[in-house]
Design a protein around this motif. Sequence first.
Motif, PDB file in Angstrom:
ATOM      1  N   ALA A  86      21.182  45.349  18.197  1.00  0.00           N
ATOM      2  CA  ALA A  86      22.431  45.107  17.660  1.00  0.00           C
ATOM      3  C   ALA A  86      22.969  43.759  17.443  1.00  0.00           C
ATOM      4  O   ALA A  86      23.410  43.350  16.592  1.00  0.00           O
ATOM      5  N   VAL A  87      22.499  42.814  18.594  1.00  0.00           N
ATOM      6  CA  VAL A  87      23.004  41.423  18.682  1.00  0.00           C
ATOM      7  C   VAL A  87      22.277  40.779  17.559  1.00  0.00           C
ATOM      8  O   VAL A  87      22.951  39.835  16.856  1.00  0.00           O
ATOM      9  N   ILE A  88      21.026  41.093  17.437  1.00  0.00           N
ATOM     10  CA  ILE A  88      20.159  40.359  16.358  1.00  0.00           C
ATOM     11  C   ILE A  88      20.494  40.736  14.964  1.00  0.00           C
ATOM     12  O   ILE A  88      20.948  39.619  14.215  1.00  0.00           O
ATOM     13  N   ALA A  89      20.811  41.790  14.736  1.00  0.00           N
ATOM     14  CA  ALA A  89      21.484  42.164  13.455  1.00  0.00           C
ATOM     15  C   ALA A  89      22.962  41.568  13.132  1.00  0.00           C
ATOM     16  O   ALA A  89      23.089  41.064  11.946  1.00  0.00           O
ATOM     17  N   ALA A  90      23.599  41.698  14.354  1.00  0.00           N
ATOM     18  CA  ALA A  90      24.920  40.892  14.099  1.00  0.00           C
ATOM     19  C   ALA A  90      24.888  39.265  13.700  1.00  0.00           C
ATOM     20  O   ALA A  90      25.651  38.902  12.939  1.00  0.00           O
ATOM     21  N   ALA A  91      23.734  38.811  14.452  1.00  0.00           N
ATOM     22  CA  ALA A  91      23.691  37.296  14.188  1.00  0.00           C
ATOM     23  C   ALA A  91      23.222  36.940  12.645  1.00  0.00           C
ATOM     24  O   ALA A  91      23.484  36.192  12.158  1.00  0.00           O
ATOM     25  N   CYS A  92      22.357  37.822  12.460  1.00  0.00           N
ATOM     26  CA  CYS A  92      21.706  37.798  10.955  1.00  0.00           C
ATOM     27  C   CYS A  92      22.707  37.781   9.886  1.00  0.00           C
ATOM     28  O   CYS A  92      22.656  37.049   8.925  1.00  0.00           O
ATOM     29  N   GLU A  93      23.729  38.734  10.221  1.00  0.00           N
ATOM     30  CA  GLU A  93      24.925  39.071   9.370  1.00  0.00           C
ATOM     31  C   GLU A  93      25.712  37.771   9.132  1.00  0.00           C
ATOM     32  O   GLU A  93      26.340  37.509   8.022  1.00  0.00           O
ATOM     33  N   VAL A  94      25.902  37.086  10.157  1.00  0.00           N
ATOM     34  CA  VAL A  94      27.034  35.920  10.158  1.00  0.00           C
ATOM     35  C   VAL A  94      26.202  34.394  10.030  1.00  0.00           C
ATOM     36  O   VAL A  94      27.139  33.633  10.243  1.00  0.00           O
ATOM     37  N   MET A 116      10.236  42.596  14.942  1.00  0.00           N
ATOM     38  CA  MET A 116      10.586  41.638  13.964  1.00  0.00           C
ATOM     39  C   MET A 116       9.528  40.983  13.023  1.00  0.00           C
ATOM     40  O   MET A 116       9.809  40.920  11.859  1.00  0.00           O
ATOM     41  N   ARG A 117       8.033  40.954  13.436  1.00  0.00           N
ATOM     42  CA  ARG A 117       7.336  40.406  12.604  1.00  0.00           C
ATOM     43  C   ARG A 117       7.144  41.587  11.654  1.00  0.00           C
ATOM     44  O   ARG A 117       6.247  41.238  10.466  1.00  0.00           O
ATOM     45  N   ASP A 118       7.435  42.787  12.016  1.00  0.00           N
ATOM     46  CA  ASP A 118       7.050  43.884  10.843  1.00  0.00           C
ATOM     47  C   ASP A 118       7.978  43.564   9.916  1.00  0.00           C
ATOM     48  O   ASP A 118       7.758  44.598   8.759  1.00  0.00           O
ATOM     49  N   ARG A 119       9.028  43.142   9.970  1.00  0.00           N
ATOM     50  CA  ARG A 119      10.075  43.149   9.014  1.00  0.00           C
ATOM     51  C   ARG A 119      10.314  41.724   8.243  1.00  0.00           C
ATOM     52  O   ARG A 119      10.704  41.708   6.956  1.00  0.00           O
ATOM     53  N   VAL A 120      10.118  40.641   8.855  1.00  0.00           N
ATOM     54  CA  VAL A 120      10.212  39.411   8.392  1.00  0.00           C
ATOM     55  C   VAL A 120       9.301  38.343   8.843  1.00  0.00           C
ATOM     56  O   VAL A 120       8.589  38.482   9.931  1.00  0.00           O
ATOM     57  N   TRP A 135      11.988  32.190  15.899  1.00  0.00           N
ATOM     58  CA  TRP A 135      12.862  32.166  15.035  1.00  0.00           C
ATOM     59  C   TRP A 135      12.518  32.499  13.616  1.00  0.00           C
ATOM     60  O   TRP A 135      11.635  32.465  13.026  1.00  0.00           O
ATOM     61  N   ILE A 136      13.760  32.926  12.860  1.00  0.00           N
ATOM     62  CA  ILE A 136      13.691  33.014  11.531  1.00  0.00           C
ATOM     63  C   ILE A 136      14.380  31.966  10.662  1.00  0.00           C
ATOM     64  O   ILE A 136      15.663  31.635  11.146  1.00  0.00           O
ATOM     65  N   SER A 137      13.885  31.438   9.639  1.00  0.00           N
ATOM     66  CA  SER A 137      14.228  30.163   9.019  1.00  0.00           C
ATOM     67  C   SER A 137      15.338  30.599   7.871  1.00  0.00           C
ATOM     68  O   SER A 137      16.242  29.936   7.407  1.00  0.00           O
ATOM     69  N   GLU A 138      15.096  31.814   7.207  1.00  0.00           N
ATOM     70  CA  GLU A 138      15.965  32.105   5.963  1.00  0.00           C
ATOM     71  C   GLU A 138      16.690  33.482   6.362  1.00  0.00           C
ATOM     72  O   GLU A 138      16.507  33.988   7.394  1.00  0.00           O
ATOM     73  N   PRO A 139      18.032  33.535   5.701  1.00  0.00           N
ATOM     74  CA  PRO A 139      18.670  34.608   5.769  1.00  0.00           C
ATOM     75  C   PRO A 139      18.181  35.918   5.897  1.00  0.00           C
ATOM     76  O   PRO A 139      17.418  36.222   4.759  1.00  0.00           O
ATOM     77  N   ALA A 141      19.633  39.200   6.789  1.00  0.00           N
ATOM     78  CA  ALA A 141      20.959  40.253   7.166  1.00  0.00           C
ATOM     79  C   ALA A 141      20.201  41.613   6.709  1.00  0.00           C
ATOM     80  O   ALA A 141      20.068  42.716   7.211  1.00  0.00           O
ATOM     81  N   GLU A 142      19.804  41.672   5.429  1.00  0.00           N
ATOM     82  CA  GLU A 142      19.147  42.873   4.814  1.00  0.00           C
ATOM     83  C   GLU A 142      18.040  43.516   5.434  1.00  0.00           C
ATOM     84  O   GLU A 142      17.915  44.887   5.304  1.00  0.00           O
ATOM     85  N   PHE A 143      17.497  42.833   6.474  1.00  0.00           N
ATOM     86  CA  PHE A 143      16.266  43.504   6.990  1.00  0.00           C
ATOM     87  C   PHE A 143      16.668  44.200   8.209  1.00  0.00           C
ATOM     88  O   PHE A 143      15.754  44.919   9.109  1.00  0.00           O
ATOM     89  N   PHE A 144      17.747  43.874   8.872  1.00  0.00           N
ATOM     90  CA  PHE A 144      18.066  44.652   9.822  1.00  0.00           C
ATOM     91  C   PHE A 144      19.357  45.406  10.122  1.00  0.00           C
ATOM     92  O   PHE A 144      19.921  45.759  11.118  1.00  0.00           O
ATOM     93  N   THR A 145      19.699  45.825   9.095  1.00  0.00           N
ATOM     94  CA  THR A 145      20.933  46.741   8.832  1.00  0.00           C
ATOM     95  C   THR A 145      21.038  47.963   9.683  1.00  0.00           C
ATOM     96  O   THR A 145      21.778  48.393  10.119  1.00  0.00           O
ATOM     97  N   ASP A 146      19.608  48.455   9.837  1.00  0.00           N
ATOM     98  CA  ASP A 146      19.415  49.764  10.641  1.00  0.00           C
ATOM     99  C   ASP A 146      19.606  49.524  12.138  1.00  0.00           C
ATOM    100  O   ASP A 146      19.751  50.252  12.840  1.00  0.00           O
TER     101      ASP A 146
END
Length: 330
Positions: A86-94, A116-120, A135-139, A141-146
């Motif tokens: 939940a915290v990772i998803a929230a961070a990606c959103e903002v 996370m490697r399975d998604r981005v 770390w993830i270099s690009e935005p 958020a869409e990959f972690f909405t669930d």
Amino acid sequence: MIDARLHLALDGGGLELPAEGTIAVFQPPRDSDLPGLDKDRVQIIHGFKSDYDAWAARGYDVVRTIKDRYAACIVCLPRAKAEARAVIAAACEVCDGIVVIDGQKTDGADSVLREMRDRVTVQGPISKAHGKMFWISEPAAEFFTDWRQGPELTEGGFWTAPGVFSADGVDLASALLVDALPEKLGSEVADLGAGWGFLSAHALTRPAIKNLYVVEAGHLALECARRNVTDDRASFHWEDATSWEPPHRLDGVIMNPPFHIGRAAEPQIGQAFVATAARILSPQGKLWMVANRHLPYEAELKTRFAHVEEIGGDARFKLFHAARPLRKRR
């Protein structure tokens, strides 16, 4: 600790944070140094009161919840996997830039990295001091909405949230204490370490209670308690129960105190709760508490109260009633 990994990542490890803008750091351990980060550009996001206060005392900008968008985010993994997601998803959103994840292996860093490697595309990791940073270099958020979760209503009819104690349902120890509580708790009562409010909700079935003080250090847990405890006699206090001061002496205290911060049992936390109960109760005040049977609370109770008795329990938990707090001579 994050300190060693952050230093390595920034010093030749491939992590490049933006030169401008605010960097949010989610839930860092209170004794972290955050090397390489300009304090004036950092905003600490922490919902646990004592950690919030510790960072604020060091001169950092600290908030309980997300306030803005950020140039970069650093997430320090909590122990609970659902909360970590939940915290990772929230961070990606903002976040408009890099999202950094850091955590100990014992807190599930390896598992989160695999998921996370399975998604981005994930960069790093930096491995040091029994943990990992990546770390993830690009935005993203869409990959972690669930993964985004907040307070939700359980099948039992209570609101809880990831990372809150007993998020999946009623804690067995608290249920045991509820069954043992007498009808008369007094008119001024506190629930110390109230969590999402199970004990408070049941205490307020007593019409004689005039004021119930719901005291909880976890901001998200307290927000759940606000939804679960809707009686006007309840007031909500985002405070460390071990240092909280009521407006006056109380008639009763109920509590199921925490006994760990990390993975190891730390009975001194519960002992501090006992000391607080004795401090805030009136001369004729009473305490009702539940604890895991292996925890050594009897000596502290007898030091703080003139009357102590075990009033029930089972193979896992023990119930105590204590009365007439002993005041230390000055």
